[in-house]
Design an enzyme around this catalytic site. Structure first.
Site, mmCIF file in Angstrom:
data_model
loop_
_atom_site.group_PDB
_atom_site.id
_atom_site.type_symbol
_atom_site.label_atom_id
_atom_site.label_comp_id
_atom_site.label_asym_id
_atom_site.label_seq_id
_atom_site.Cartn_x
_atom_site.Cartn_y
_atom_site.Cartn_z
ATOM 1 N N GLY A 88 -8.329 8.931 9.523
ATOM 2 C CA GLY A 88 -8.620 8.877 10.944
ATOM 3 C C GLY A 88 -9.755 9.868 11.382
ATOM 4 N N ASN A 147 -10.119 1.537 9.414
ATOM 5 C CA ASN A 147 -9.492 1.153 10.692
ATOM 6 C C ASN A 147 -9.647 1.976 11.525
ATOM 7 O OD1 ASN A 147 -5.567 1.130 11.013
ATOM 8 N ND2 ASN A 147 -7.144 0.924 12.665
ATOM 9 N N THR A 148 -9.581 3.482 11.594
ATOM 10 C CA THR A 148 -9.765 4.208 12.866
ATOM 11 C C THR A 148 -11.439 3.868 13.456
ATOM 12 O OG1 THR A 148 -8.296 5.769 12.121
ATOM 13 C CG2 THR A 148 -10.069 6.537 13.836
ATOM 14 N N LYS A 205 0.859 -1.242 -0.074
ATOM 15 C CA LYS A 205 0.119 -0.070 -0.108
ATOM 16 C C LYS A 205 0.752 1.268 -0.076
ATOM 17 C CE LYS A 205 -3.325 2.676 2.648
ATOM 18 N NZ LYS A 205 -3.910 2.856 4.063
ATOM 19 N N ALA A 250 -9.871 5.521 4.056
ATOM 20 C CA ALA A 250 -9.521 6.677 4.993
ATOM 21 C C ALA A 250 -10.828 7.590 4.974
ATOM 22 C CB ALA A 250 -8.626 7.619 4.426
ATOM 23 N N GLY A 251 -11.028 7.801 6.291
ATOM 24 C CA GLY A 251 -12.337 8.764 6.687
ATOM 25 C C GLY A 251 -13.499 8.167 6.758
#
Lengths: 258, 67
Positions: free
Chosen positions: A156, A204-205, A95, A182-183
């Protein structure tokens, strides 16, 4: 079935391993997510500090590992990180992420394209993390990237699909899988991304920072499945005015007592 | 003995010690690291064959949690 560089994935939810409170929580969440591709970072070891061994347990789960180049600020650094990861993890998958700006972690398109070209030529399977830029995504496809990973909003941030209009163009134009990364802060946002026709999402976050990561991972998995099914079923057309769902024959007025 | 640096810390190792021997001496699992010698990645199949020289800078990298 989603296929990236010849590898089939039963789940369209990819997961990150960062920010979990401990390795056991991370592993429970990854299992609940059903993810078959999970990200890792490479880091210079601090020999004075013991750290959780996450690699052993991750390998034991059988998931495919996707090391990232986080921390790289230039193409040169990212290429170096990719080579480290390949040597250590025995995978050609990378990645590619290059974000010199620590406040918004915006990916650098110039460095990313240069690194992608080099890594593809060197035989890597490159999944670049980029801004939701349709032109850049086409360029990355041209240099041989196996997929593109445009952002929904800053890493995040849990802001959701801020870049939605541009993600739609990327999805429309791409000839490689589009993984929205992301996001994404809520399962509903992941569902929406899949309804739009994204091939997968990476989360993830939103999972790791949840009060109950294992339960949240399950919610994302369900949302991604629902969104994909809705995309395949075909969403109805959006109209500016009402379109009646019942017959408007006026019989109530016709039959009403005088 | 000669002096090298391991992740920024000075380390005394026997003259002609291999990179693999340095890791073994420090009880570091070779499968858990990538190894960089003087800013160059050293593929693991060469760790047995490369000997440390005085002043070498050895750096170990590992996989950690990340998104």
């Amino acid at each position: 079935m989603l296929t990236i560089a010849g590898h089939d994935f039963g789940s369209r939810l990819f997961s990150g391993t960062g920010k979990f409170s401990d390795a056991a929580t991370m592993l429970a969440a990854l299992t609940a997510s059903g993810s078959e591709l999970v990200t890792l970072a490479m880091k210079r070891v601090d020999l004075a500090r013991a750290s959780d061994d996450i690699l052993g347990p991750l390998r034991a789960t059988g998931v495919k590992l996707l090391p990232n180049t986080a921390g790289a600020r230039t193409a040169k650094e990212a290429i170096f990180a990719a080579e480290l990861a390949r040597d250590m993890l025995g995978t050609h998958w990378i990645k590619l992420e290059i974000h010199p700006d620590p406040k918004y972690l915006m990916p650098d398109p110039i460095e990313t394209l240069g690194a992608a070209r080099h890594l593809c030529e060197a035989g890597f399977v490159v999944l670049p993390y980029v801004h939701a830029d349709p032109v850049l995504c086409r360029r990355l496809e041209e240099v041989g990237c196996a997929a593109v990973m445009p952002l929904a909003s800053p890493i995040g941030s849990n802001q959701g699909l801020v870049s939605e209009a541009f993600l739609k163009i990327i999805i429309e134009q791409a000839n490689v899988p589009v993984v929205i990364d992301a996001g994404l802060g809520a399962p509903s946002q992941a569902c929406r991304a899949m309804e739009m026709g994204a091939d997968a999402v990476l989360v993830n976050t939103a999972i790791a920072s949840s009060r109950n990561p294992e339960a949240m991972a399950r919610c994302f998995a369900e949302a991604v499945r629902a969104g994909r099914s809705a995309y395949l079923a075909g969403l109805g057309q959006v109209n500016a005015t009402a379109v009646n769902t019942s017959p408007l024959t006026g019989f109530l007025q016709a039959g009403a007592p005088a | 003995m000669i002096s090298i640096q391991l992740n920024g810390e000075p380390l005394a190792v026997p003259e002609h010690a291999s990179l693999a021997a340095v890791l073994h001496e420090r009880r570091l699992d070779p499968n858990a690291f990538a190894l960089v010698l003087n800013a160059e990645l050293v593929p693991r199949n060469r760790w047995q064959h490369i000997r440390c020289r005085a002043g070498d800078k050895l750096e170990l990298f590992s996989a950690v949690a990340g998104g």
